[in-house]
Design a protein around this motif. Structure first.
Motif, PDB file in Angstrom:
ATOM      1  N   ILE A   5       2.882  -0.385   4.751  1.00 39.35           N
ATOM      2  CA  ILE A   5       3.022   0.769   3.867  1.00 39.35           C
ATOM      3  C   ILE A   5       4.380   0.653   3.184  1.00 39.35           C
ATOM      4  O   ILE A   5       5.417   0.622   3.854  1.00 39.35           O
ATOM      5  N   THR A   6       4.387   0.579   1.872  1.00 38.87           N
ATOM      6  CA  THR A   6       5.633   0.398   1.133  1.00 38.87           C
ATOM      7  C   THR A   6       6.272   1.725   0.727  1.00 38.87           C
ATOM      8  O   THR A   6       7.493   1.802   0.565  1.00 38.87           O
ATOM      9  N   GLU A   7       5.450   2.754   0.541  1.00 35.42           N
ATOM     10  CA  GLU A   7       5.967   4.035   0.063  1.00 35.42           C
ATOM     11  C   GLU A   7       5.050   5.151   0.528  1.00 35.42           C
ATOM     12  O   GLU A   7       3.828   4.999   0.543  1.00 35.42           O
ATOM     13  N   MET A  35       0.836  -1.192   0.000  1.00 35.52           N
ATOM     14  CA  MET A  35       0.000   0.000   0.000  1.00 35.52           C
ATOM     15  C   MET A  35       0.877   1.249   0.000  1.00 35.52           C
ATOM     16  O   MET A  35       1.862   1.325   0.738  1.00 35.52           O
ATOM     17  N   LYS A  36       0.497   2.227  -0.816  1.00 35.00           N
ATOM     18  CA  LYS A  36       1.189   3.502  -0.853  1.00 35.00           C
ATOM     19  C   LYS A  36       0.290   4.596  -0.280  1.00 35.00           C
ATOM     20  O   LYS A  36      -0.933   4.486  -0.304  1.00 35.00           O
ATOM     21  N   ILE A  37       0.924   5.639   0.225  1.00 31.13           N
ATOM     22  CA  ILE A  37       0.210   6.838   0.649  1.00 31.13           C
ATOM     23  C   ILE A  37       0.776   8.006  -0.142  1.00 31.13           C
ATOM     24  O   ILE A  37       1.993   8.221  -0.157  1.00 31.13           O
ATOM     25  N   ILE A  38      -0.096   8.747  -0.834  1.00 32.61           N
ATOM     26  CA  ILE A  38       0.295   9.906  -1.626  1.00 32.61           C
ATOM     27  C   ILE A  38      -0.222  11.150  -0.912  1.00 32.61           C
ATOM     28  O   ILE A  38      -1.424  11.246  -0.633  1.00 32.61           O
ATOM     29  N   VAL A  39       0.672  12.094  -0.625  1.00 30.74           N
ATOM     30  CA  VAL A  39       0.299  13.252   0.193  1.00 30.74           C
ATOM     31  C   VAL A  39       0.651  14.542  -0.538  1.00 30.74           C
ATOM     32  O   VAL A  39       1.792  15.014  -0.485  1.00 30.74           O
ATOM     33  N   PRO A  40      -0.306  15.158  -1.240  1.00 37.85           N
ATOM     34  CA  PRO A  40      -0.068  16.505  -1.792  1.00 37.85           C
ATOM     35  C   PRO A  40      -0.098  17.534  -0.667  1.00 37.85           C
ATOM     36  O   PRO A  40      -1.048  17.587   0.109  1.00 37.85           O
ATOM     37  N   ASP A  75      12.098  10.998   7.494  1.00 39.83           N
ATOM     38  CA  ASP A  75      12.089  10.320   8.798  1.00 39.83           C
ATOM     39  C   ASP A  75      10.709   9.738   9.096  1.00 39.83           C
ATOM     40  O   ASP A  75      10.600   8.634   9.662  1.00 39.83           O
ATOM     41  N   LEU A  76       9.666  10.481   8.735  1.00 41.28           N
ATOM     42  CA  LEU A  76       8.303   9.997   8.946  1.00 41.28           C
ATOM     43  C   LEU A  76       8.063   8.699   8.185  1.00 41.28           C
ATOM     44  O   LEU A  76       7.554   7.716   8.744  1.00 41.28           O
ATOM     45  N   ALA A  77       8.427   8.676   6.899  1.00 35.32           N
ATOM     46  CA  ALA A  77       8.240   7.461   6.098  1.00 35.32           C
ATOM     47  C   ALA A  77       9.061   6.302   6.662  1.00 35.32           C
ATOM     48  O   ALA A  77       8.570   5.173   6.772  1.00 35.32           O
ATOM     49  N   THR A  78      10.303   6.588   7.046  1.00 34.27           N
ATOM     50  CA  THR A  78      11.166   5.547   7.597  1.00 34.27           C
ATOM     51  C   THR A  78      10.575   4.948   8.862  1.00 34.27           C
ATOM     52  O   THR A  78      10.664   3.734   9.108  1.00 34.27           O
ATOM     53  N   SER A  79       9.946   5.791   9.688  1.00 32.03           N
ATOM     54  CA  SER A  79       9.343   5.297  10.934  1.00 32.03           C
ATOM     55  C   SER A  79       8.221   4.304  10.666  1.00 32.03           C
ATOM     56  O   SER A  79       7.869   3.503  11.548  1.00 32.03           O
ATOM     57  N   LEU A  80       7.656   4.341   9.455  1.00 31.07           N
ATOM     58  CA  LEU A  80       6.594   3.399   9.070  1.00 31.07           C
ATOM     59  C   LEU A  80       7.147   2.223   8.282  1.00 31.07           C
ATOM     60  O   LEU A  80       6.383   1.398   7.793  1.00 31.07           O
ATOM     61  N   GLY A  81       8.464   2.150   8.136  1.00 32.56           N
ATOM     62  CA  GLY A  81       9.079   1.087   7.358  1.00 32.56           C
ATOM     63  C   GLY A  81       8.870   1.249   5.872  1.00 32.56           C
ATOM     64  O   GLY A  81       8.883   0.267   5.118  1.00 32.56           O
ATOM     65  N   ALA A  82       8.674   2.495   5.414  1.00 28.80           N
ATOM     66  CA  ALA A  82       8.321   2.761   4.029  1.00 28.80           C
ATOM     67  C   ALA A  82       9.401   3.596   3.343  1.00 28.80           C
ATOM     68  O   ALA A  82      10.174   4.317   3.983  1.00 28.80           O
ATOM     69  N   LYS A  83       9.420   3.513   2.030  1.00 29.81           N
ATOM     70  CA  LYS A  83      10.254   4.373   1.198  1.00 29.81           C
ATOM     71  C   LYS A  83       9.622   5.760   1.131  1.00 29.81           C
ATOM     72  O   LYS A  83       8.403   5.891   1.035  1.00 29.81           O
ATOM     73  N   ALA A  84      10.457   6.797   1.187  1.00 33.84           N
ATOM     74  CA  ALA A  84       9.975   8.171   1.011  1.00 33.84           C
ATOM     75  C   ALA A  84      10.308   8.636  -0.394  1.00 33.84           C
ATOM     76  O   ALA A  84      11.441   8.496  -0.863  1.00 33.84           O
ATOM     77  N   SER A  85       9.299   9.186  -1.078  1.00 34.85           N
ATOM     78  CA  SER A  85       9.515   9.795  -2.389  1.00 34.85           C
ATOM     79  C   SER A  85       9.106  11.257  -2.301  1.00 34.85           C
ATOM     80  O   SER A  85       8.045  11.566  -1.768  1.00 34.85           O
ATOM     81  N   ILE A  86       9.957  12.132  -2.824  1.00 34.19           N
ATOM     82  CA  ILE A  86       9.715  13.566  -2.762  1.00 34.19           C
ATOM     83  C   ILE A  86       9.536  14.100  -4.174  1.00 34.19           C
ATOM     84  O   ILE A  86      10.399  13.903  -5.045  1.00 34.19           O
ATOM     85  N   TYR A  87       8.402  14.760  -4.410  1.00 31.50           N
ATOM     86  CA  TYR A  87       8.109  15.381  -5.699  1.00 31.50           C
ATOM     87  C   TYR A  87       7.836  16.863  -5.478  1.00 31.50           C
ATOM     88  O   TYR A  87       7.536  17.299  -4.368  1.00 31.50           O
ATOM     89  N   ARG A  88       7.939  17.639  -6.553  1.00 28.08           N
ATOM     90  CA  ARG A  88       7.710  19.072  -6.468  1.00 28.08           C
ATOM     91  C   ARG A  88       6.575  19.493  -7.399  1.00 28.08           C
ATOM     92  O   ARG A  88       6.485  19.040  -8.537  1.00 28.08           O
ATOM     93  N   LYS A 131       0.509   8.938  10.009  1.00 28.72           N
ATOM     94  CA  LYS A 131       0.573   7.872  11.013  1.00 28.72           C
ATOM     95  C   LYS A 131      -0.808   7.283  11.285  1.00 28.72           C
ATOM     96  O   LYS A 131      -0.958   6.060  11.429  1.00 28.72           O
ATOM     97  N   ASP A 132      -1.818   8.139  11.375  1.00 27.12           N
ATOM     98  CA  ASP A 132      -3.171   7.646  11.644  1.00 27.12           C
ATOM     99  C   ASP A 132      -3.699   6.816  10.482  1.00 27.12           C
ATOM    100  O   ASP A 132      -4.358   5.793  10.692  1.00 27.12           O
ATOM    101  N   ILE A 133      -3.416   7.234   9.244  1.00 26.92           N
ATOM    102  CA  ILE A 133      -3.840   6.448   8.092  1.00 26.92           C
ATOM    103  C   ILE A 133      -3.149   5.092   8.093  1.00 26.92           C
ATOM    104  O   ILE A 133      -3.776   4.047   7.889  1.00 26.92           O
ATOM    105  N   ALA A 134      -1.834   5.098   8.325  1.00 24.04           N
ATOM    106  CA  ALA A 134      -1.089   3.836   8.357  1.00 24.04           C
ATOM    107  C   ALA A 134      -1.629   2.915   9.446  1.00 24.04           C
ATOM    108  O   ALA A 134      -1.734   1.691   9.250  1.00 24.04           O
ATOM    109  N   LYS A 135      -2.010   3.491  10.571  1.00 22.15           N
ATOM    110  CA  LYS A 135      -2.509   2.693  11.689  1.00 22.15           C
ATOM    111  C   LYS A 135      -3.839   2.035  11.366  1.00 22.15           C
ATOM    112  O   LYS A 135      -4.036   0.838  11.603  1.00 22.15           O
ATOM    113  N   VAL A 136      -4.755   2.787  10.783  1.00 16.95           N
ATOM    114  CA  VAL A 136      -6.085   2.226  10.540  1.00 16.95           C
ATOM    115  C   VAL A 136      -6.121   1.342   9.290  1.00 16.95           C
ATOM    116  O   VAL A 136      -7.013   0.501   9.157  1.00 16.95           O
TER     117      VAL A 136
END
Length: 339
Positions: A49-51, A1-6, A72-85, A39-44
């Motif tokens: 979470i892969t990314e 599962m991925k989480i995308i955060v604009p 750091d937030l993504a790492t705390s969930l065991g996930a890869k962090a991707s940064i886009y602009r 964190k709340d989304i990952a929890k429920v």
């Protein structure tokens, strides 16, 4: 599962606090809004979470420190962090497409200016889920229209006539998010603009036209952080939830208490000094603050701030502030000095 955060916007309604800190990074109950949301989304979701893909604005505004905190937030969930602009504020659909390299497989898309309490039971028959909250004034929101099978058949923005009382809160699940990507690419290619911007709703409407099944998910709590007063209300509610959950230590062990009283619920960060002060209820105090000879309730104080001789209620105070006075309902941004 991925989480995308604009999260590219600065948040003009929360000025002066968002003049120096992007709104999604303003703390509520001791943690930045976007951190709590992810964190709340990952929890429920209750699945790995892969990314976590973050869509940020101008690097001058969302700088290296912001990027580091999100990684750091993504790492705390065991996930890869991707940064886009997102270089230009061209809308929700455009923001999502800035992360197109991450738009594959199952994903949750969540806008980083809201907090929730929810049980994410994903309907296996649904191609997508739009989370909603029942509201008293649906004409002020975007709402969903349902058919007899409780499937979403239309999205209506601020309806003048009653459609439903289920407001869209800005959190979506897609069983295969590349289907949304394909539709949003069509939106961009054909310059389909609503309200001067490229909208996620136009991509969703394209999926519906292709026969994809959309269902609703309901949240038990939807907490906005749009302006000072609403953010203070959200801080109060979140402190109440966290106290009831009992899962977080809300008062740091490094707090130095000198003849002071803490009325729960409160969040008090690391290395805070309290002298001859009453704190609470519903107060959040960031790290390395000093509060002396004061009474503070229903307020949010960020980091490295000094408060003296104050009687504060419904106050929101930024970072590195020096405050000495008798004002009450105040809103002070970073690096202010009132003596």
């Amino acid at each position: 599962m991925k989480i995308i955060v604009p999260m590219a916007g600065r948040g003009s309604r929360l000025r002066p606090h968002s003049l120096t800190v992007p709104k999604p990074l303003i703390p509520v109950a001791g943690q930045p809004i976007v951190h709590r949301l992810v964190k709340d989304i990952a929890k429920v979701l209750d699945q790995p979470i892969t990314e976590v893909a973050f869509v940020l604005g101008d690097p001058a505004w969302f700088g290296d420190d912001v990027v580091a905190s999100l990684k750091d937030l993504a790492t705390s969930l065991g996930a890869k962090a991707s940064i886009y602009r997102q270089d230009k504020p061209l809308g929700t659909g455009h923001a999502i497409m800035c992360a197109k390299d991450s738009l594959s497989g199952p994903a949750v898309i969540a806008y980083a200016d809201t907090l929730i309490r929810a049980d994410f039971n994903l309907d296996p028959e649904a191609d997508a889920v739009i989370w909603v909250k029942q509201v008293e004034q649906p004409e002020a929101y975007g709402v969903v229209k349902l058919n007899d099978n409780k499937e979403i058949v239309e999205l209506v923005e601020k309806p003048e006539q009653f459609v439903s009382d289920l407001a869209v809160i800005g959190i979506y699940y897609f069983k295969e998010v590349s289907q949304l990507k394909d539709q949003l690419q069509t939106v961009l290619d054909n310059n389909i603009i609503n309200g001067g911007e490229y909208q996620i709703n136009d991509g969703i409407k394209g999926m519906m036209a292709d026969g994809k099944i959309f269902k609703t998910g309901e949240v038990s709590e939807w907490m906005d952080c749009g302006n000072k007063n609403i953010t203070l209300q959200t801080n109060q509610r979140m402190l109440g939830f966290l106290t009831a959950d009992g899962e977080e230590q809300l008062v740091a062990s490094t707090v130095k208490n000198e003849n002071s009283t803490i009325i729960e619920p409160c969040y008090i960060g690391e290395n805070v000094v309290l002298k001859n002060t009453t704190i609470g209820p519903y107060v959040s105090v960031g790290n390395n603050c000093v509060i002396e000879n004061s009474t503070v309730k229903n307020s949010l104080i960020q980091n490295h701030t000094s408060i003296k001789n104050a009687n504060l209620d419904e106050a929101m105070i930024g970072n590195h502030v020096k405050y000495d006075g008798k004002f009450t309902k105040i809103s002070i941004g970073d690096y202010s000095v009132l003596e």
